[in-house]
Write a protein that holds these residues in place. Sequence first.
Motif, PDB file in Angstrom:
ATOM      1  N   MET A   1       0.900  -1.129  -0.090  1.00 61.23           N
ATOM      2  CA  MET A   1       0.029   0.040  -0.025  1.00 61.23           C
ATOM      3  C   MET A   1       0.958   1.189   0.168  1.00 61.23           C
ATOM      4  SD  MET A   1      -3.491   0.016   2.211  1.00 61.23           S
ATOM      5  CE  MET A   1      -3.211  -1.516   3.331  1.00 61.23           C
ATOM      6  N   PRO A   2       0.485   2.155  -0.644  1.00 56.67           N
ATOM      7  CA  PRO A   2       1.233   3.586  -0.556  1.00 56.67           C
ATOM      8  C   PRO A   2       1.324   4.127   0.773  1.00 56.67           C
ATOM      9  CG  PRO A   2      -0.763   3.548  -2.395  1.00 56.67           C
ATOM     10  CD  PRO A   2      -0.656   2.352  -1.490  1.00 56.67           C
ATOM     11  N   GLN A   3       2.210   4.993   0.848  1.00 58.29           N
ATOM     12  CA  GLN A   3       2.576   5.672   1.946  1.00 58.29           C
ATOM     13  C   GLN A   3       2.109   7.044   1.853  1.00 58.29           C
ATOM     14  OE1 GLN A   3       3.508   4.039   4.935  1.00 58.29           O
ATOM     15  NE2 GLN A   3       4.026   5.601   6.138  1.00 58.29           N
ATOM     16  N   SER A   5       2.478  11.101   3.764  1.00 64.07           N
ATOM     17  CA  SER A   5       3.005  12.037   4.726  1.00 64.07           C
ATOM     18  C   SER A   5       2.459  13.440   4.521  1.00 64.07           C
ATOM     19  CB  SER A   5       4.519  11.943   4.711  1.00 64.07           C
ATOM     20  OG  SER A   5       4.906  10.734   5.045  1.00 64.07           O
ATOM     21  N   SER A  14       2.214  10.517   8.900  1.00 58.60           N
ATOM     22  CA  SER A  14       2.113   9.642   7.910  1.00 58.60           C
ATOM     23  C   SER A  14       1.575   8.201   7.977  1.00 58.60           C
ATOM     24  CB  SER A  14       3.639   9.038   7.196  1.00 58.60           C
ATOM     25  OG  SER A  14       4.346   8.811   8.406  1.00 58.60           O
ATOM     26  N   GLY A  15       1.037   7.442   6.996  1.00 57.88           N
ATOM     27  CA  GLY A  15       0.399   6.064   7.198  1.00 57.88           C
ATOM     28  C   GLY A  15       0.234   5.701   5.816  1.00 57.88           C
ATOM     29  N   GLU A  16       0.062   4.337   5.719  1.00 56.22           N
ATOM     30  CA  GLU A  16      -0.370   3.826   4.587  1.00 56.22           C
ATOM     31  C   GLU A  16      -1.665   3.886   4.275  1.00 56.22           C
ATOM     32  OE1 GLU A  16       0.312  -0.567   5.095  1.00 56.22           O
ATOM     33  OE2 GLU A  16       2.543  -0.083   4.952  1.00 56.22           O
ATOM     34  N   VAL A  17      -2.168   4.200   2.998  1.00 56.96           N
ATOM     35  CA  VAL A  17      -3.546   4.318   2.549  1.00 56.96           C
ATOM     36  C   VAL A  17      -3.768   3.685   1.406  1.00 56.96           C
ATOM     37  CG1 VAL A  17      -3.893   6.699   3.585  1.00 56.96           C
ATOM     38  CG2 VAL A  17      -2.947   6.441   1.371  1.00 56.96           C
ATOM     39  N   GLU A  18      -4.817   3.101   1.148  1.00 56.58           N
ATOM     40  CA  GLU A  18      -5.290   2.567  -0.341  1.00 56.58           C
ATOM     41  C   GLU A  18      -5.222   3.823  -1.165  1.00 56.58           C
ATOM     42  OE1 GLU A  18      -8.615   0.059  -0.776  1.00 56.58           O
ATOM     43  OE2 GLU A  18      -7.953  -0.870   1.312  1.00 56.58           O
ATOM     44  N   THR A  21      -8.386   6.196  -0.580  1.00 60.89           N
ATOM     45  CA  THR A  21      -8.634   6.628   0.612  1.00 60.89           C
ATOM     46  C   THR A  21      -8.932   8.071   0.619  1.00 60.89           C
ATOM     47  OG1 THR A  21      -7.495   4.872   1.611  1.00 60.89           O
ATOM     48  CG2 THR A  21      -8.080   6.714   2.917  1.00 60.89           C
ATOM     49  N   GLY A  30      -7.217   6.942  10.122  1.00 59.11           N
ATOM     50  CA  GLY A  30      -5.605   6.768  10.212  1.00 59.11           C
ATOM     51  C   GLY A  30      -5.089   7.455  11.232  1.00 59.11           C
ATOM     52  N   GLU A  68       0.027  14.638  -0.114  1.00 55.54           N
ATOM     53  CA  GLU A  68       1.109  14.149   0.132  1.00 55.54           C
ATOM     54  C   GLU A  68       2.084  15.450   0.399  1.00 55.54           C
ATOM     55  OE1 GLU A  68       4.691  12.558   0.956  1.00 55.54           O
ATOM     56  OE2 GLU A  68       2.822  11.484   0.686  1.00 55.54           O
TER      57      GLU A  68
END
Length: 161
Positions: A1-3, A5, A14-18, A21, A30, A68
């Motif tokens: 999954m993309p990160q 920030s 920051s976090g992972e998201v589809e 999202t 998140g 981002e």
Amino acid sequence: MPQVSMTVNGKLRSGEVEGRTLLSTFLRDGLGLTGTHVGCDTSQCGACVVHVDGAAVKSCTMLALEAEGAEVATIEGQAAPDGTLNVIQQAFQDHHGLQCGFCTPGMVMSAAALLKDNPRPTEAEVRDYLEGNICRCTGYHNIVKAIMAASGQDVGAIAAE
């Protein structure tokens, strides 16, 4: 999954998201910033308004990945670190610009954007600016009054509806 920030309320987060999202979902689920409310998921109600790079944005219409590297401000970042309300939040409290509170975060964030661009709006300008924010409780009168008061204007002459 993309990160993803971004700086949220002055802190790098920051976090992972589809890829699909929404920014509102990332903020709420998140990051645990549940003050950003989602009332419609269709950009109609304005309960999800946040600021992205200084501009008011309905976060249910923006993908988290689009933010981002952005500076994001939410309702949680409006009060001082000690919990003291900012001038707009205090005006909403003083002039009873809220009832159930569901629309209030979006209204406060919209008001902040308006007052940044137009520090002394007329009543008509406030009403026009809030067209994209829905409140089902207050009838807008006290919300408009609160925003005008936050701009430093005398609100005694604003007629009741």
